[in-house]
Design an enzyme around this catalytic site. Structure first.
Site, PDB file in Angstrom:
ATOM      1  CG  HIS A 101      -2.020  -0.981   1.156  1.00 46.98           C
ATOM      2  ND1 HIS A 101      -3.127  -0.940   1.976  1.00 46.98           N
ATOM      3  CD2 HIS A 101      -2.200  -2.075   0.352  1.00 46.98           C
ATOM      4  CE1 HIS A 101      -3.935  -1.949   1.697  1.00 46.98           C
ATOM      5  NE2 HIS A 101      -3.389  -2.648   0.715  1.00 46.98           N
ATOM      6  CD  GLU A 103      -2.162   4.270   2.935  1.00 45.37           C
ATOM      7  OE1 GLU A 103      -1.795   3.620   1.944  1.00 45.37           O
ATOM      8  OE2 GLU A 103      -3.300   4.182   3.432  1.00 45.37           O
ATOM      9  CB  CYS A 131      -6.649  -0.451   5.211  1.00 52.25           C
ATOM     10  SG  CYS A 131      -4.905  -0.925   5.135  1.00 52.25           S
ATOM     11  CB  CYS A 134      -2.146   1.906   6.003  1.00 51.63           C
ATOM     12  SG  CYS A 134      -1.715   0.955   4.523  1.00 51.63           S
TER      13      CYS A 134
END
Length: 217
Positions: A101, A103, A131, A134
């Site tokens: 992801h 992040e 999410c 993260c």
């Protein structure tokens, strides 16, 4: 424990009315549940600055790169003042990594560049509400500020489903600014999933119709 008679003639223990002890224990249990329940979702606790919006526009450009690579369009920029420390976009499909992801990748790059895992003097701009994975990484990295765009009703762990980044039961709370360029971020996501649905429909339409003839062994 001595037994006494109440005014109604009922026998009680220790001078307490019938059922009082059970009612007290139910109250204690209810109080324990309330104290262990995260606080309700709340609006952003800060205001976006001109710099935050500028960094978010940069994150949107990175998200567009994700979309072009057939990745979910999410971009992230980690900055300190006007300096961009690290930036990334989703690469989960390309690198076959469930943790790919934007992040997480930006946090990893920043920690490596600054030679420290503590990013308390940094801000992170991300186009979509993080999410649980993260959001947890943001707390673990001690990121000072989180600026995010569109909310994620299905997986958001900052305000939508959970409050991980400002849960005071954890050992770090993040200053949060939400809804920055949310319309632009949302439209980018909608366009991506609209295109993906159209492609899947086209593939189904082009697939040959199944044969109904009986198979003979």
């Amino acid at each position: 424990m001595t037994e006494q008679e109440s005014q109604s003639g009922a026998v009680v223990e220790g001078g307490l009315p019938p059922g009082a002890f059970r009612s007290f224990m139910r109250w204690v249990k209810h109080l324990t549940i309330l104290r262990s329940t995260p606080r309700a979702s709340r609006p952003s606790c800060g205001h976006a600055t001109e710099r935050d919006e500028r960094m978010m526009r940069r994150a949107l450009l990175l998200a567009a790169k994700s979309a072009a690579a057939d990745e979910v369009p999410v971009g992230a920029v980690l900055y300190r003042g006007d300096e961009i420390i690290a930036e990334a976009h989703n690469l989960r499909e390309a690198v076959h990594d469930p943790t790919g992801h934007a992040e997480l990748m930006a946090i990893r790059k920043a920690a490596e560049k600054l030679k420290t895992w503590r990013l308390s003097d940094c801000s992170l701009a991300v186009t979509l509400e993080p999410c649980p994975m993260c959001a947890g990484a943001i707390v673990q990295a001690r990121v000072g500020r989180l600026v995010y765009g569109a909310t994620d009703p299905k997986a958001g762990a900052v305000h939508s489903l959970y409050n991980l980044c400002d849960d005071h039961r954890l050992n770090h709370s993040v200053d949060i600014v939400s809804g920055v360029l949310a319309v632009e971020a949302g439209e980018l996501l909608k366009a991506f999933f609209r295109r993906r649905r159209a492609e899947k429909k086209a593939d189904r339409d082009e697939a040959p119709a199944p044969s109904h003839r009986r198979r003979i062994r």
